[in-house]
Design a protein around this motif. Structure first.
Motif, PDB file in Angstrom:
ATOM      1  N   LYS A 287      -7.232  -1.807   2.890  1.00  0.00           N
ATOM      2  CA  LYS A 287      -7.697  -0.972   1.787  1.00  0.00           C
ATOM      3  C   LYS A 287      -6.805   0.264   1.663  1.00  0.00           C
ATOM      4  O   LYS A 287      -6.411   0.860   2.678  1.00  0.00           O
TER       5      LYS A 287
ATOM      6  N   SER B 144       0.832  -1.209   0.000  1.00  0.00           N
ATOM      7  CA  SER B 144       0.000   0.000   0.000  1.00  0.00           C
ATOM      8  C   SER B 144       0.865   1.257   0.000  1.00  0.00           C
ATOM      9  O   SER B 144       0.545   2.260  -0.669  1.00  0.00           O
TER      10      SER B 144
ATOM     11  N   SER C  98      -6.726  -9.948 -10.804  1.00  0.00           N
ATOM     12  CA  SER C  98      -6.965 -10.138  -9.364  1.00  0.00           C
ATOM     13  C   SER C  98      -6.507 -11.499  -8.857  1.00  0.00           C
ATOM     14  O   SER C  98      -6.299 -11.685  -7.655  1.00  0.00           O
TER      15      SER C  98
ATOM     16  N   GLY D  19      -3.937   1.141  -7.851  1.00  0.00           N
ATOM     17  CA  GLY D  19      -4.850   0.054  -8.213  1.00  0.00           C
ATOM     18  C   GLY D  19      -4.314  -0.778  -9.363  1.00  0.00           C
ATOM     19  O   GLY D  19      -3.168  -0.641  -9.796  1.00  0.00           O
TER      20      GLY D  19
ATOM     21  N   ALA E 283      -6.711  -0.330  -4.022  1.00  0.00           N
ATOM     22  CA  ALA E 283      -6.885  -1.800  -3.967  1.00  0.00           C
ATOM     23  C   ALA E 283      -7.412  -2.197  -2.595  1.00  0.00           C
ATOM     24  O   ALA E 283      -7.126  -1.543  -1.581  1.00  0.00           O
ATOM     25  N   THR E 284      -8.221  -3.275  -2.591  1.00  0.00           N
ATOM     26  CA  THR E 284      -8.758  -3.830  -1.345  1.00  0.00           C
ATOM     27  C   THR E 284      -8.399  -5.302  -1.287  1.00  0.00           C
ATOM     28  O   THR E 284      -8.707  -6.062  -2.222  1.00  0.00           O
TER      29      THR E 284
ATOM     30  N   GLU F 217      -9.614  -6.885  -4.803  1.00  0.00           N
ATOM     31  CA  GLU F 217     -10.556  -6.135  -5.625  1.00  0.00           C
ATOM     32  C   GLU F 217      -9.899  -4.798  -5.984  1.00  0.00           C
ATOM     33  O   GLU F 217      -9.288  -4.155  -5.120  1.00  0.00           O
ATOM     34  N   SER F 218     -10.030  -4.384  -7.230  1.00  0.00           N
ATOM     35  CA  SER F 218      -9.414  -3.109  -7.609  1.00  0.00           C
ATOM     36  C   SER F 218      -9.888  -2.660  -8.981  1.00  0.00           C
ATOM     37  O   SER F 218     -10.420  -3.450  -9.765  1.00  0.00           O
ATOM     38  N   GLN F 219      -9.658  -1.377  -9.235  1.00  0.00           N
ATOM     39  CA  GLN F 219      -9.813  -0.756 -10.548  1.00  0.00           C
ATOM     40  C   GLN F 219      -8.658   0.233 -10.706  1.00  0.00           C
ATOM     41  O   GLN F 219      -8.235   0.861  -9.727  1.00  0.00           O
TER      42      GLN F 219
END
Length: 527
Positions: free
Chosen positions: A460, A434, A471, A465, A518-519, A511-513
Protein backbone atom coordinates in the motif's frame (compact mmCIF):
# COMPACT_ATOMS: atom_id res chain seq x y z
CA UNK A 1 -118.90 -69.03 37.07
CA UNK A 2 -116.31 -66.85 35.25
CA UNK A 3 -114.15 -66.59 38.40
CA UNK A 4 -113.96 -70.39 38.75
CA UNK A 5 -112.79 -70.69 35.11
CA UNK A 6 -110.01 -68.05 35.64
CA UNK A 7 -108.77 -69.75 38.77
CA UNK A 8 -108.65 -73.08 36.98
CA UNK A 9 -106.67 -71.58 34.08
CA UNK A 10 -104.16 -69.92 36.43
CA UNK A 11 -103.70 -73.12 38.33
CA UNK A 12 -102.96 -75.06 35.11
CA UNK A 13 -100.49 -72.33 33.91
CA UNK A 14 -98.62 -72.41 37.22
CA UNK A 15 -98.34 -76.19 37.00
CA UNK A 16 -96.98 -75.93 33.44
CA UNK A 17 -94.37 -73.32 34.54
CA UNK A 18 -93.29 -75.45 37.45
CA UNK A 19 -92.97 -78.43 35.15
CA UNK A 20 -90.80 -76.40 32.68
CA UNK A 21 -88.52 -75.19 35.45
CA UNK A 22 -88.22 -78.72 36.80
CA UNK A 23 -87.33 -80.03 33.33
CA UNK A 24 -84.72 -77.22 32.89
CA UNK A 25 -83.16 -78.12 36.27
CA UNK A 26 -83.06 -81.79 35.28
CA UNK A 27 -81.42 -80.88 31.93
CA UNK A 28 -78.95 -78.48 33.61
CA UNK A 29 -77.94 -81.13 36.15
CA UNK A 30 -77.74 -83.97 33.64
CA UNK A 31 -74.43 -85.90 34.07
CA UNK A 32 -73.25 -85.15 30.52
CA UNK A 33 -74.10 -81.42 30.63
CA UNK A 34 -71.17 -79.14 31.36
CA UNK A 35 -72.52 -75.61 31.82
CA UNK A 36 -71.59 -72.53 33.85
CA UNK A 37 -73.36 -69.23 34.32
CA UNK A 38 -70.88 -66.39 34.90
CA UNK A 39 -71.59 -62.85 36.11
CA UNK A 40 -69.08 -60.05 35.53
CA UNK A 41 -66.94 -58.50 38.25
CA UNK A 42 -66.46 -54.74 37.81
CA UNK A 43 -63.84 -52.29 39.03
CA UNK A 44 -64.49 -48.60 38.27
CA UNK A 45 -66.96 -49.61 35.59
CA UNK A 46 -64.53 -52.01 33.86
CA UNK A 47 -64.83 -55.81 33.79
CA UNK A 48 -61.80 -57.37 35.50
CA UNK A 49 -63.04 -60.92 36.16
CA UNK A 50 -66.08 -63.24 36.08
CA UNK A 51 -67.73 -65.01 39.00
CA UNK A 52 -68.99 -68.62 39.05
CA UNK A 53 -72.69 -68.00 39.72
CA UNK A 54 -74.25 -71.32 38.73
CA UNK A 55 -72.51 -74.65 37.90
CA UNK A 56 -74.15 -77.73 36.42
CA UNK A 57 -73.73 -81.14 38.05
CA UNK A 58 -71.53 -82.25 35.16
CA UNK A 59 -69.27 -79.21 35.73
CA UNK A 60 -68.92 -79.93 39.45
CA UNK A 61 -68.10 -83.56 38.64
CA UNK A 62 -65.45 -82.33 36.16
CA UNK A 63 -63.92 -80.24 38.96
CA UNK A 64 -63.74 -83.46 41.01
CA UNK A 65 -66.75 -82.56 43.17
CA UNK A 66 -65.61 -79.01 44.04
CA UNK A 67 -68.35 -76.39 43.78
CA UNK A 68 -66.71 -73.06 42.90
CA UNK A 69 -69.93 -71.05 43.16
CA UNK A 70 -69.14 -67.52 44.43
CA UNK A 71 -65.47 -67.65 43.44
CA UNK A 72 -64.01 -65.84 40.44
CA UNK A 73 -62.46 -67.44 37.37
CA UNK A 74 -58.99 -65.98 38.02
CA UNK A 75 -59.10 -67.18 41.62
CA UNK A 76 -59.67 -70.73 40.39
CA UNK A 77 -57.62 -70.57 37.14
CA UNK A 78 -55.19 -67.61 37.48
CA UNK A 79 -53.33 -68.44 34.22
CA UNK A 80 -56.47 -68.34 32.02
CA UNK A 81 -56.64 -64.62 31.26
CA UNK A 82 -57.60 -65.45 27.65
CA UNK A 83 -60.86 -66.95 28.94
CA UNK A 84 -61.69 -63.60 30.55
CA UNK A 85 -61.34 -61.96 27.13
CA UNK A 86 -63.77 -64.44 25.54
CA UNK A 87 -66.38 -63.95 28.29
CA UNK A 88 -65.90 -60.16 28.19
CA UNK A 89 -66.38 -60.02 24.41
CA UNK A 90 -69.53 -62.14 24.58
CA UNK A 91 -70.97 -59.99 27.41
CA UNK A 92 -70.16 -56.59 25.88
CA UNK A 93 -70.97 -57.35 22.22
CA UNK A 94 -73.63 -60.05 22.52
CA UNK A 95 -71.71 -62.04 19.87
CA UNK A 96 -71.34 -65.73 20.60
CA UNK A 97 -67.71 -66.81 21.11
CA UNK A 98 -66.64 -70.29 19.94
CA UNK A 99 -63.16 -71.65 20.58
CA UNK A 100 -61.24 -74.81 21.37
CA UNK A 101 -59.14 -75.25 24.48
CA UNK A 102 -56.22 -77.65 24.60
CA UNK A 103 -54.28 -78.69 27.66
CA UNK A 104 -51.96 -81.45 28.71
CA UNK A 105 -52.28 -83.29 32.03
CA UNK A 106 -49.36 -84.01 34.31
CA UNK A 107 -49.34 -87.62 33.14
CA UNK A 108 -48.92 -86.40 29.55
CA UNK A 109 -52.53 -87.11 28.49
CA UNK A 110 -53.83 -84.62 25.92
CA UNK A 111 -57.33 -83.12 26.13
CA UNK A 112 -59.38 -80.87 23.81
CA UNK A 113 -62.61 -79.01 24.69
CA UNK A 114 -64.93 -77.08 22.40
CA UNK A 115 -66.24 -73.99 24.26
CA UNK A 116 -69.24 -71.72 23.49
CA UNK A 117 -69.82 -68.44 25.40
CA UNK A 118 -73.18 -66.63 24.95
CA UNK A 119 -74.64 -63.62 26.70
CA UNK A 120 -77.69 -64.46 28.86
CA UNK A 121 -79.42 -61.70 30.84
CA UNK A 122 -76.86 -60.03 33.10
CA UNK A 123 -74.25 -62.74 32.64
CA UNK A 124 -72.64 -65.19 30.24
CA UNK A 125 -73.74 -68.78 29.77
CA UNK A 126 -70.92 -71.19 28.91
CA UNK A 127 -71.34 -74.68 27.48
CA UNK A 128 -68.40 -76.91 26.63
CA UNK A 129 -67.85 -80.47 25.55
CA UNK A 130 -64.91 -82.86 25.48
CA UNK A 131 -63.83 -83.39 21.83
CA UNK A 132 -60.58 -85.23 22.58
CA UNK A 133 -61.58 -88.42 20.78
CA UNK A 134 -62.62 -86.44 17.70
CA UNK A 135 -59.34 -84.51 17.69
CA UNK A 136 -57.28 -87.67 18.07
CA UNK A 137 -59.21 -89.28 15.21
CA UNK A 138 -58.60 -86.20 13.01
CA UNK A 139 -54.92 -86.21 13.86
CA UNK A 140 -54.58 -89.90 13.12
CA UNK A 141 -56.39 -89.39 9.82
CA UNK A 142 -54.17 -86.44 8.93
CA UNK A 143 -51.09 -88.43 9.87
CA UNK A 144 -52.12 -91.19 7.49
CA UNK A 145 -52.80 -88.61 4.76
CA UNK A 146 -49.44 -86.90 5.45
CA UNK A 147 -47.62 -90.23 5.20
CA UNK A 148 -49.36 -90.94 1.92
CA UNK A 149 -48.38 -87.45 0.70
CA UNK A 150 -44.77 -88.08 1.76
CA UNK A 151 -44.71 -91.35 -0.15
CA UNK A 152 -46.20 -89.66 -3.24
CA UNK A 153 -43.61 -86.86 -3.14
CA UNK A 154 -40.75 -89.33 -2.76
CA UNK A 155 -42.12 -91.45 -5.61
CA UNK A 156 -42.50 -88.31 -7.77
CA UNK A 157 -38.92 -87.14 -7.19
CA UNK A 158 -37.22 -90.54 -7.41
CA UNK A 159 -36.55 -90.12 -11.14
CA UNK A 160 -35.31 -86.49 -11.22
CA UNK A 161 -31.81 -85.06 -10.88
CA UNK A 162 -32.89 -82.55 -8.24
CA UNK A 163 -32.35 -83.47 -4.64
CA UNK A 164 -35.45 -84.07 -2.51
CA UNK A 165 -35.86 -84.76 1.18
CA UNK A 166 -38.37 -84.49 3.99
CA UNK A 167 -37.00 -83.24 7.29
CA UNK A 168 -38.40 -82.77 10.77
CA UNK A 169 -37.16 -79.59 12.43
CA UNK A 170 -35.91 -79.89 16.03
CA UNK A 171 -36.59 -76.94 18.36
CA UNK A 172 -35.26 -76.13 21.82
CA UNK A 173 -37.50 -75.16 24.76
CA UNK A 174 -37.62 -71.57 23.46
CA UNK A 175 -38.90 -72.68 20.04
CA UNK A 176 -35.54 -71.91 18.46
CA UNK A 177 -34.64 -74.29 15.60
CA UNK A 178 -31.37 -76.04 16.46
CA UNK A 179 -31.21 -79.02 14.06
CA UNK A 180 -33.30 -81.23 11.80
CA UNK A 181 -33.59 -84.94 11.18
CA UNK A 182 -33.89 -86.51 7.73
CA UNK A 183 -37.14 -88.47 7.36
CA UNK A 184 -37.04 -89.40 3.66
CA UNK A 185 -34.72 -88.75 0.70
CA UNK A 186 -34.67 -89.46 -3.04
CA UNK A 187 -31.78 -91.13 -4.97
CA UNK A 188 -30.39 -87.78 -6.19
CA UNK A 189 -30.03 -86.58 -2.59
CA UNK A 190 -26.65 -88.28 -2.12
CA UNK A 191 -25.23 -86.88 -5.38
CA UNK A 192 -26.41 -83.37 -4.51
CA UNK A 193 -25.15 -83.36 -0.89
CA UNK A 194 -22.51 -86.06 -0.55
CA UNK A 195 -24.38 -87.35 2.53
CA UNK A 196 -24.71 -91.16 2.76
CA UNK A 197 -27.40 -93.04 4.76
CA UNK A 198 -28.92 -89.77 5.99
CA UNK A 199 -32.39 -91.07 6.90
CA UNK A 200 -32.89 -91.10 10.67
CA UNK A 201 -29.85 -88.89 11.28
CA UNK A 202 -29.64 -85.20 12.08
CA UNK A 203 -27.79 -82.64 9.99
CA UNK A 204 -25.40 -81.86 12.84
CA UNK A 205 -24.50 -85.55 13.06
CA UNK A 206 -23.66 -85.58 9.36
CA UNK A 207 -22.12 -82.07 9.15
CA UNK A 208 -21.46 -80.44 12.55
CA UNK A 209 -20.41 -77.12 10.98
CA UNK A 210 -23.51 -76.67 8.82
CA UNK A 211 -24.46 -72.96 8.77
CA UNK A 212 -27.14 -71.80 11.21
CA UNK A 213 -29.14 -69.94 8.54
CA UNK A 214 -30.41 -73.28 7.18
CA UNK A 215 -31.95 -74.19 10.56
CA UNK A 216 -33.50 -70.73 10.90
CA UNK A 217 -35.15 -70.83 7.47
CA UNK A 218 -36.59 -74.34 7.86
CA UNK A 219 -37.68 -73.54 11.43
CA UNK A 220 -39.61 -70.51 10.16
CA UNK A 221 -41.37 -72.63 7.52
CA UNK A 222 -42.30 -75.28 10.11
CA UNK A 223 -43.73 -72.68 12.51
CA UNK A 224 -45.53 -70.40 10.03
CA UNK A 225 -46.54 -72.91 7.36
CA UNK A 226 -45.37 -70.47 4.69
CA UNK A 227 -43.31 -71.87 1.77
CA UNK A 228 -39.98 -70.30 0.79
CA UNK A 229 -37.86 -70.14 -2.36
CA UNK A 230 -34.27 -69.01 -1.89
CA UNK A 231 -30.63 -69.41 -2.87
CA UNK A 232 -28.04 -69.91 -0.15
CA UNK A 233 -24.43 -70.90 0.31
CA UNK A 234 -23.54 -74.26 1.91
CA UNK A 235 -19.86 -73.67 2.47
CA UNK A 236 -19.16 -76.62 4.77
CA UNK A 237 -21.36 -79.13 2.97
CA UNK A 238 -20.37 -78.68 -0.69
CA UNK A 239 -18.39 -75.40 -0.65
CA UNK A 240 -21.02 -74.11 -3.05
CA UNK A 241 -24.59 -72.90 -3.47
CA UNK A 242 -28.06 -74.44 -3.51
CA UNK A 243 -31.27 -73.29 -5.13
CA UNK A 244 -34.02 -74.35 -2.71
CA UNK A 245 -37.81 -74.60 -2.65
CA UNK A 246 -39.13 -75.61 0.78
CA UNK A 247 -42.71 -76.01 2.00
CA UNK A 248 -44.77 -77.75 4.71
CA UNK A 249 -46.35 -81.04 3.67
CA UNK A 250 -49.73 -80.45 5.35
CA UNK A 251 -51.61 -78.25 7.79
CA UNK A 252 -50.53 -80.46 10.68
CA UNK A 253 -47.99 -78.70 12.88
CA UNK A 254 -45.65 -81.69 12.89
CA UNK A 255 -42.51 -79.62 12.10
CA UNK A 256 -42.00 -81.50 8.84
CA UNK A 257 -40.74 -79.63 5.79
CA UNK A 258 -40.36 -80.91 2.23
CA UNK A 259 -37.28 -79.61 0.37
CA UNK A 260 -36.49 -79.60 -3.35
CA UNK A 261 -32.95 -78.42 -4.04
CA UNK A 262 -30.33 -78.22 -6.77
CA UNK A 263 -26.60 -77.53 -6.75
CA UNK A 264 -26.10 -74.20 -8.58
CA UNK A 265 -22.43 -73.71 -7.70
CA UNK A 266 -21.32 -73.61 -11.36
CA UNK A 267 -23.93 -70.99 -12.16
CA UNK A 268 -22.94 -68.91 -9.14
CA UNK A 269 -19.27 -69.10 -10.13
CA UNK A 270 -20.14 -67.85 -13.60
CA UNK A 271 -22.27 -65.07 -12.08
CA UNK A 272 -19.42 -64.14 -9.72
CA UNK A 273 -16.88 -64.08 -12.56
CA UNK A 274 -19.27 -62.02 -14.66
CA UNK A 275 -19.82 -59.64 -11.74
CA UNK A 276 -16.06 -59.34 -11.18
CA UNK A 277 -15.57 -58.75 -14.90
CA UNK A 278 -18.27 -56.06 -14.89
CA UNK A 279 -16.67 -54.48 -11.82
CA UNK A 280 -13.25 -54.47 -13.47
CA UNK A 281 -14.82 -53.09 -16.64
CA UNK A 282 -16.57 -50.33 -14.68
CA UNK A 283 -13.30 -49.50 -12.91
CA UNK A 284 -11.44 -49.39 -16.22
CA UNK A 285 -14.16 -47.18 -17.70
CA UNK A 286 -13.92 -44.91 -14.64
CA UNK A 287 -10.12 -44.83 -14.92
CA UNK A 288 -10.26 -44.11 -18.64
CA UNK A 289 -12.95 -41.49 -18.11
CA UNK A 290 -10.86 -39.88 -15.38
CA UNK A 291 -7.78 -40.09 -17.62
CA UNK A 292 -9.76 -38.57 -20.50
CA UNK A 293 -11.00 -35.80 -18.21
CA UNK A 294 -7.43 -35.18 -17.08
CA UNK A 295 -6.22 -35.10 -20.70
CA UNK A 296 -9.09 -32.75 -21.60
CA UNK A 297 -8.23 -30.55 -18.63
CA UNK A 298 -4.59 -30.52 -19.67
CA UNK A 299 -5.64 -29.77 -23.23
CA UNK A 300 -7.88 -26.95 -22.03
CA UNK A 301 -4.99 -25.62 -19.93
CA UNK A 302 -2.66 -25.84 -22.94
CA UNK A 303 -5.27 -24.05 -25.05
CA UNK A 304 -5.49 -21.33 -22.43
CA UNK A 305 -1.72 -21.07 -22.35
CA UNK A 306 -1.67 -20.99 -26.15
CA UNK A 307 -4.24 -18.23 -26.22
CA UNK A 308 -2.16 -16.33 -23.68
CA UNK A 309 0.97 -16.94 -25.75
CA UNK A 310 -0.80 -15.69 -28.86
CA UNK A 311 -1.84 -12.55 -27.03
CA UNK A 312 1.74 -12.09 -25.85
CA UNK A 313 2.99 -12.63 -29.41
CA UNK A 314 0.58 -9.97 -30.59
CA UNK A 315 1.99 -7.67 -27.94
CA UNK A 316 5.54 -8.56 -28.95
CA UNK A 317 4.62 -7.75 -32.58
CA UNK A 318 3.37 -4.41 -31.34
CA UNK A 319 6.73 -3.87 -29.62
CA UNK A 320 8.62 -4.76 -32.79
CA UNK A 321 6.41 -2.50 -34.92
CA UNK A 322 6.03 0.37 -32.49
CA UNK A 323 7.73 0.48 -29.09
CA UNK A 324 11.13 -0.78 -30.25
CA UNK A 325 11.00 1.06 -33.56
CA UNK A 326 10.06 4.36 -31.95
CA UNK A 327 13.36 4.90 -30.04
CA UNK A 328 15.27 3.41 -32.98
CA UNK A 329 13.57 5.86 -35.35
CA UNK A 330 14.49 8.74 -33.04
CA UNK A 331 18.11 7.59 -32.94
CA UNK A 332 18.23 7.41 -36.75
CA UNK A 333 16.53 10.80 -37.08
CA UNK A 334 18.90 12.56 -34.70
CA UNK A 335 21.99 10.96 -36.25
CA UNK A 336 20.85 12.04 -39.74
CA UNK A 337 20.07 15.53 -38.38
CA UNK A 338 23.57 15.88 -36.87
CA UNK A 339 25.21 14.52 -40.02
CA UNK A 340 23.28 16.72 -42.46
CA UNK A 341 23.84 19.86 -40.41
CA UNK A 342 27.55 19.11 -39.98
CA UNK A 343 27.21 20.13 -36.35
CA UNK A 344 30.05 20.69 -33.97
CA UNK A 345 30.40 18.56 -30.82
CA UNK A 346 28.91 21.34 -28.74
CA UNK A 347 25.98 21.83 -31.12
CA UNK A 348 25.24 18.11 -31.29
CA UNK A 349 25.35 17.54 -27.49
CA UNK A 350 21.54 17.90 -26.90
CA UNK A 351 20.80 15.51 -29.75
CA UNK A 352 23.39 13.01 -28.56
CA UNK A 353 21.68 13.05 -25.12
CA UNK A 354 18.33 12.31 -26.78
CA UNK A 355 19.97 9.49 -28.76
CA UNK A 356 21.37 8.13 -25.47
CA UNK A 357 17.93 8.32 -23.76
CA UNK A 358 16.23 6.53 -26.69
CA UNK A 359 18.89 3.81 -26.65
CA UNK A 360 18.46 3.42 -22.88
CA UNK A 361 14.69 3.12 -23.22
CA UNK A 362 15.10 0.52 -25.98
CA UNK A 363 17.58 -1.44 -23.81
CA UNK A 364 15.22 -1.40 -20.81
CA UNK A 365 12.30 -2.46 -22.98
CA UNK A 366 14.29 -5.42 -24.34
CA UNK A 367 15.35 -6.40 -20.79
CA UNK A 368 11.73 -6.30 -19.53
CA UNK A 369 10.51 -8.36 -22.49
CA UNK A 370 13.23 -10.94 -21.85
CA UNK A 371 12.30 -11.10 -18.13
CA UNK A 372 8.64 -11.60 -18.99
CA UNK A 373 9.33 -14.29 -21.60
CA UNK A 374 11.63 -16.25 -19.25
CA UNK A 375 9.18 -16.44 -16.33
CA UNK A 376 7.52 -19.68 -17.54
CA UNK A 377 10.90 -21.42 -17.84
CA UNK A 378 11.72 -21.11 -14.14
CA UNK A 379 10.17 -24.02 -12.18
CA UNK A 380 12.32 -24.70 -9.10
CA UNK A 381 10.29 -24.01 -5.96
CA UNK A 382 12.10 -23.82 -2.60
CA UNK A 383 11.36 -22.42 0.86
CA UNK A 384 11.60 -18.64 0.56
CA UNK A 385 11.58 -16.29 3.54
CA UNK A 386 9.74 -13.24 2.24
CA UNK A 387 11.37 -11.06 4.94
CA UNK A 388 14.73 -11.75 3.30
CA UNK A 389 13.28 -10.93 -0.14
CA UNK A 390 11.97 -7.58 1.10
CA UNK A 391 15.36 -6.79 2.73
CA UNK A 392 17.15 -7.43 -0.60
CA UNK A 393 14.71 -5.24 -2.58
CA UNK A 394 14.88 -2.38 -0.06
CA UNK A 395 18.68 -2.54 -0.18
CA UNK A 396 18.53 -2.19 -3.99
CA UNK A 397 16.39 0.96 -3.67
CA UNK A 398 18.22 2.36 -0.64
CA UNK A 399 19.50 5.51 -2.43
CA UNK A 400 16.12 6.26 -4.05
CA UNK A 401 14.34 5.74 -0.71
CA UNK A 402 16.69 8.24 0.99
CA UNK A 403 16.44 10.64 -1.95
CA UNK A 404 12.64 10.69 -1.79
CA UNK A 405 12.60 10.61 2.02
CA UNK A 406 10.32 7.52 1.81
CA UNK A 407 8.96 5.71 4.90
CA UNK A 408 8.65 1.91 4.72
CA UNK A 409 6.30 0.18 7.18
CA UNK A 410 6.33 -3.60 7.44
CA UNK A 411 5.34 -6.52 9.63
CA UNK A 412 6.65 -10.07 9.76
CA UNK A 413 6.21 -11.87 6.45
CA UNK A 414 5.79 -15.67 6.12
CA UNK A 415 8.01 -18.30 4.49
CA UNK A 416 6.47 -19.86 1.38
CA UNK A 417 7.33 -22.36 -1.36
CA UNK A 418 8.35 -20.15 -4.28
CA UNK A 419 10.92 -19.30 -6.95
CA UNK A 420 13.30 -16.85 -5.19
CA UNK A 421 14.23 -14.69 -8.20
CA UNK A 422 10.59 -14.28 -9.17
CA UNK A 423 9.71 -13.19 -5.63
CA UNK A 424 12.48 -10.57 -5.87
CA UNK A 425 11.08 -9.42 -9.23
CA UNK A 426 7.53 -9.23 -7.79
CA UNK A 427 8.55 -7.21 -4.71
CA UNK A 428 10.94 -5.02 -6.77
CA UNK A 429 8.29 -4.04 -9.32
CA UNK A 430 5.73 -3.15 -6.65
CA UNK A 431 8.17 -1.15 -4.50
CA UNK A 432 9.50 0.55 -7.65
CA UNK A 433 5.96 1.57 -8.70
CA UNK A 434 5.18 2.98 -5.26
CA UNK A 435 8.37 5.07 -5.29
CA UNK A 436 7.83 6.15 -8.91
CA UNK A 437 4.23 7.33 -8.54
CA UNK A 438 4.73 9.28 -5.29
CA UNK A 439 5.74 12.90 -5.87
CA UNK A 440 6.94 13.62 -2.34
CA UNK A 441 7.27 11.90 1.08
CA UNK A 442 6.27 8.42 -0.08
CA UNK A 443 4.82 6.14 2.60
CA UNK A 444 4.81 2.46 1.69
CA UNK A 445 3.52 -0.41 3.84
CA UNK A 446 4.17 -4.11 3.22
CA UNK A 447 2.09 -6.40 5.46
CA UNK A 448 1.00 -10.04 5.52
CA UNK A 449 -1.37 -12.42 7.26
CA UNK A 450 -1.92 -16.15 6.82
CA UNK A 451 -5.15 -18.13 6.53
CA UNK A 452 -4.95 -21.90 6.23
CA UNK A 453 -2.48 -22.64 3.44
CA UNK A 454 -2.62 -19.10 2.04
CA UNK A 455 -0.52 -15.99 2.57
CA UNK A 456 -2.26 -12.65 1.97
CA UNK A 457 0.26 -9.86 1.14
CA UNK A 458 -0.64 -6.17 0.89
CA UNK A 459 1.49 -3.42 -0.74
CA UNK A 460 0.00 0.00 0.00
CA UNK A 461 1.24 3.52 -0.84
CA UNK A 462 0.09 7.14 -0.69
CA UNK A 463 0.87 7.93 -4.34
CA UNK A 464 -1.15 9.51 -7.13
CA UNK A 465 -3.42 6.44 -7.48
CA UNK A 466 -5.55 5.72 -10.53
CA UNK A 467 -9.19 5.43 -11.59
CA UNK A 468 -10.76 2.14 -10.34
CA UNK A 469 -12.04 1.37 -13.83
CA UNK A 470 -8.43 0.60 -14.84
CA UNK A 471 -7.84 -1.91 -11.99
CA UNK A 472 -7.67 -4.84 -14.45
CA UNK A 473 -6.23 -3.06 -17.47
CA UNK A 474 -3.01 -2.11 -15.62
CA UNK A 475 -1.98 -5.80 -15.50
CA UNK A 476 -2.12 -6.21 -19.27
CA UNK A 477 1.11 -6.26 -21.26
CA UNK A 478 2.39 -2.78 -22.37
CA UNK A 479 -0.60 -1.01 -20.84
CA UNK A 480 0.23 2.46 -19.47
CA UNK A 481 -2.08 4.96 -17.77
CA UNK A 482 0.37 7.86 -18.18
CA UNK A 483 2.41 9.26 -21.06
CA UNK A 484 6.08 8.39 -21.46
CA UNK A 485 7.01 11.95 -20.69
CA UNK A 486 5.23 11.93 -17.31
CA UNK A 487 6.66 8.76 -15.78
CA UNK A 488 9.39 6.44 -16.99
CA UNK A 489 8.57 2.80 -17.68
CA UNK A 490 7.78 0.23 -20.32
CA UNK A 491 4.27 -0.89 -19.27
CA UNK A 492 5.50 -4.41 -18.53
CA UNK A 493 6.16 -4.27 -14.75
CA UNK A 494 2.66 -5.12 -13.49
CA UNK A 495 2.23 -7.71 -16.25
CA UNK A 496 5.35 -9.41 -14.85
CA UNK A 497 3.78 -9.27 -11.34
CA UNK A 498 0.58 -10.90 -12.58
CA UNK A 499 2.45 -13.65 -14.42
CA UNK A 500 4.61 -14.39 -11.35
CA UNK A 501 1.57 -14.78 -9.06
CA UNK A 502 -0.16 -17.05 -11.60
CA UNK A 503 3.06 -19.08 -11.91
CA UNK A 504 2.78 -19.64 -8.15
CA UNK A 505 -0.96 -20.57 -8.29
CA UNK A 506 -1.83 -17.25 -6.70
CA UNK A 507 -3.52 -14.00 -7.68
CA UNK A 508 -3.02 -10.23 -7.64
CA UNK A 509 -5.55 -7.38 -7.70
CA UNK A 510 -5.47 -3.62 -7.27
CA UNK A 511 -7.64 -1.03 -5.50
CA UNK A 512 -7.29 2.73 -5.93
CA UNK A 513 -8.84 6.15 -6.37
CA UNK A 514 -7.14 9.13 -8.00
CA UNK A 515 -5.04 11.00 -5.41
CA UNK A 516 -5.59 8.36 -2.68
CA UNK A 517 -2.72 6.00 -3.37
CA UNK A 518 -2.91 2.38 -4.51
CA UNK A 519 -3.25 -0.98 -2.75
CA UNK A 520 -2.08 -4.24 -4.32
CA UNK A 521 -3.47 -7.45 -2.76
CA UNK A 522 -1.55 -10.67 -3.43
CA UNK A 523 -2.55 -14.21 -2.44
CA UNK A 524 0.07 -17.00 -2.60
CA UNK A 525 0.02 -20.61 -1.31
CA UNK A 526 2.30 -21.28 1.66
CA UNK A 527 3.22 -24.72 0.26
Amino acid sequence: MSTIKDDTANTMLQKNNDTAVELMKLAFDAPNNRSIFFTPVFNDGEIIDFRFTLLSRGTIDFFKGIDYTGQTLLEVLPDQINQIESLKTAYETGIQQNWTRYYEKLDGAQRWFRVCDSKAGEGVYRVWEDVTEQKIAERNFNTVIAEQIEDKYVSLFNSVDQGFCIIEVIFDENKKPIDYIFVKTNPAFENQTGLVNAIGKTMKELEPNHESHWFEIYGEIALTGKPRYFEHEAKHLINGWYEVSAFPLSDIKDNKVAIIFNDITDRKNVERELSEFNTRLEEEVKERTASLKEVNAQLADKNTQLEQTNKELESFNYIASHDLQEPLRKIQTFITFIKDRDMTREESEPYIKKIHDSAGRMTQLIKDVLVYSRLSAEKEFVNVNLNDILDIVLADYELLIKEKNAVINRNVLPTIKAIPLQMEQLFSNLISNSLKYCSENPEISVTAQTEGNLAHLTFKDNGIGFDAQYSEQIFKLFQRLHGKGDYAGTGIGLSICKKITEQHNGSISAESQPGNGATFNITLPLK
